[in-house]
Design a protein around this motif. Structure first.
Motif, PDB file in Angstrom:
ATOM      1  N   GLU A 161       0.830  -1.193   0.000  1.00  0.00           N
ATOM      2  CA  GLU A 161       0.000   0.000   0.000  1.00  0.00           C
ATOM      3  C   GLU A 161       0.875   1.257   0.000  1.00  0.00           C
ATOM      4  N   GLY A 162       0.531   2.203  -0.831  1.00  0.00           N
ATOM      5  CA  GLY A 162       1.261   3.457  -0.899  1.00  0.00           C
ATOM      6  C   GLY A 162       2.287   3.514  -2.022  1.00  0.00           C
ATOM      7  N   GLU A 163       2.629   2.366  -2.572  1.00  0.00           N
ATOM      8  CA  GLU A 163       3.651   2.353  -3.627  1.00  0.00           C
ATOM      9  C   GLU A 163       3.118   2.939  -4.935  1.00  0.00           C
ATOM     10  N   THR A 209      -0.741   6.178  -8.431  1.00  0.00           N
ATOM     11  CA  THR A 209       0.010   6.779  -7.329  1.00  0.00           C
ATOM     12  C   THR A 209      -0.668   6.423  -6.004  1.00  0.00           C
ATOM     13  N   ALA A 210       0.145   6.313  -4.951  1.00  0.00           N
ATOM     14  CA  ALA A 210      -0.381   6.017  -3.609  1.00  0.00           C
ATOM     15  C   ALA A 210      -1.358   4.850  -3.660  1.00  0.00           C
ATOM     16  N   SER A 211      -0.849   3.707  -4.126  1.00  0.00           N
ATOM     17  CA  SER A 211      -1.723   2.551  -4.342  1.00  0.00           C
ATOM     18  C   SER A 211      -2.407   2.109  -3.042  1.00  0.00           C
ATOM     19  N   LEU A 260      -2.911  -7.054 -10.560  1.00  0.00           N
ATOM     20  CA  LEU A 260      -2.292  -6.229  -9.523  1.00  0.00           C
ATOM     21  C   LEU A 260      -2.871  -6.600  -8.162  1.00  0.00           C
ATOM     22  N   THR A 261      -1.990  -6.863  -7.233  1.00  0.00           N
ATOM     23  CA  THR A 261      -2.390  -7.107  -5.846  1.00  0.00           C
ATOM     24  C   THR A 261      -1.673  -6.092  -4.972  1.00  0.00           C
ATOM     25  N   VAL A 262      -2.449  -5.306  -4.244  1.00  0.00           N
ATOM     26  CA  VAL A 262      -1.868  -4.325  -3.339  1.00  0.00           C
ATOM     27  C   VAL A 262      -2.145  -4.788  -1.907  1.00  0.00           C
ATOM     28  N   ASN A 263      -1.081  -5.043  -1.197  1.00  0.00           N
ATOM     29  CA  ASN A 263      -1.214  -5.532   0.185  1.00  0.00           C
ATOM     30  C   ASN A 263      -1.215  -4.378   1.169  1.00  0.00           C
ATOM     31  N   PRO A 264      -2.014  -4.507   2.230  1.00  0.00           N
ATOM     32  CA  PRO A 264      -2.065  -3.414   3.235  1.00  0.00           C
ATOM     33  C   PRO A 264      -0.788  -3.377   4.072  1.00  0.00           C
TER      34      PRO A 264
END
Lengths: 117, 112
Positions: free
Chosen positions: B15-17, B75-77, B108-112
């Motif tokens: 998260e945030g990348e 941005t800020a995923s 795409l997988t965005v992890n917390p």
């Protein structure tokens, strides 16, 4: 933005029966609608292009007698899978072209998951 | 060789990348779409562009017609960005009968 609906969202049918899927443009008129099929972990594949009031144009390898497309009005196209077999199980997505200024934008429906047992 | 190639096929981020997904194509096009497909299957059109750059919230799409290349940036995923992102190119020619050719998608997988 423009909305395209599909009905049903999910259907299970027995082998040999026929299934009809509806695609509607809710707030715009679509002269052209497209039908796609998507197998698991694969890309969307165009099956046919449908223009209101005329016969659909099918992509190579898609049987027109098996996948009947009717585009009777500017807001409704239907896809009927005739004599369904388990290999027809797939995710079917329609899209409709709507005017965006001088060009057209394609709006996608939510898809219909067909399972043939 | 596919007419539309996407990379990477899979992408995992924290998260945030800042995230970039690339799309290259080999045919002449009139426009390029970026689409988002969530696990339930429904497809949302994010951008349609034929030149330059477009921005919507945290999403930015760019296209270089000469190089036949487009990028989608996030941005800020956030975990809710987790989805399959699909690049699709529109064939040349006007009117409403144009065809889309799709890439295979980037998961795409965005992890917390």
């Amino acid at each position: 933005g423009a909305v395209v609906s599909q009905h049903p969202s999910r259907v299970i049918c027995k082998s040999g029966t026929s299934v009809k899927i509806e695609c509607r443009s809710l707030d715009f008129q679509a002269t052209t609608m497209f039908w796609y099929r998507q197998f698991p972990k694969q890309s969307l594949m165009l099956m046919a292009t449908s223009n209101e009031g005329s016969k659909a144009t099918y992509e190579q390898g898609v049987e027109k007698d098996k996948f009947l497309i009717n585009h009777a009005s500017l807001t409704l196209s239907t896809l009927t899978v005739t004599s369904a077999h388990p290999e027809d199980s797939s995710f079917y997505i329609c899209s409709a072209n709507g005017r965006q200024g001088p060009s057209y934008e394609q709006y996608f429906g939510p898809g219909t998951r067909l399972t043939v047992t | 060789k596919n007419e539309v190639e996407q990379s990477p096929q899979n992408l995992t981020a924290q998260e945030g990348e800042f995230i970039t997904i690339n799309c290259s194509y080999s045919v002449g096009i009139s426009a390029l779409h970026w689409l988002q497909q969530h696990p339930g299957g429904g497809i949302v059109s994010l951008f349609m562009l034929s030149s330059g750059k477009k921005k919507h919230g945290r999403l930015i799409a760019t296209i270089n017609i000469q190089e036949k290349h487009s990028s989608l940036h996030i941005t800020a995923s956030h975990p809710r960005d987790s989805a399959v992102y699909i690049c699709a190119v529109r064939s040349m020619g006007g009117g409403s009968n144009y065809k889309l050719t799709f890439g295979k998608g980037t998961l795409l997988t965005v992890n917390p």
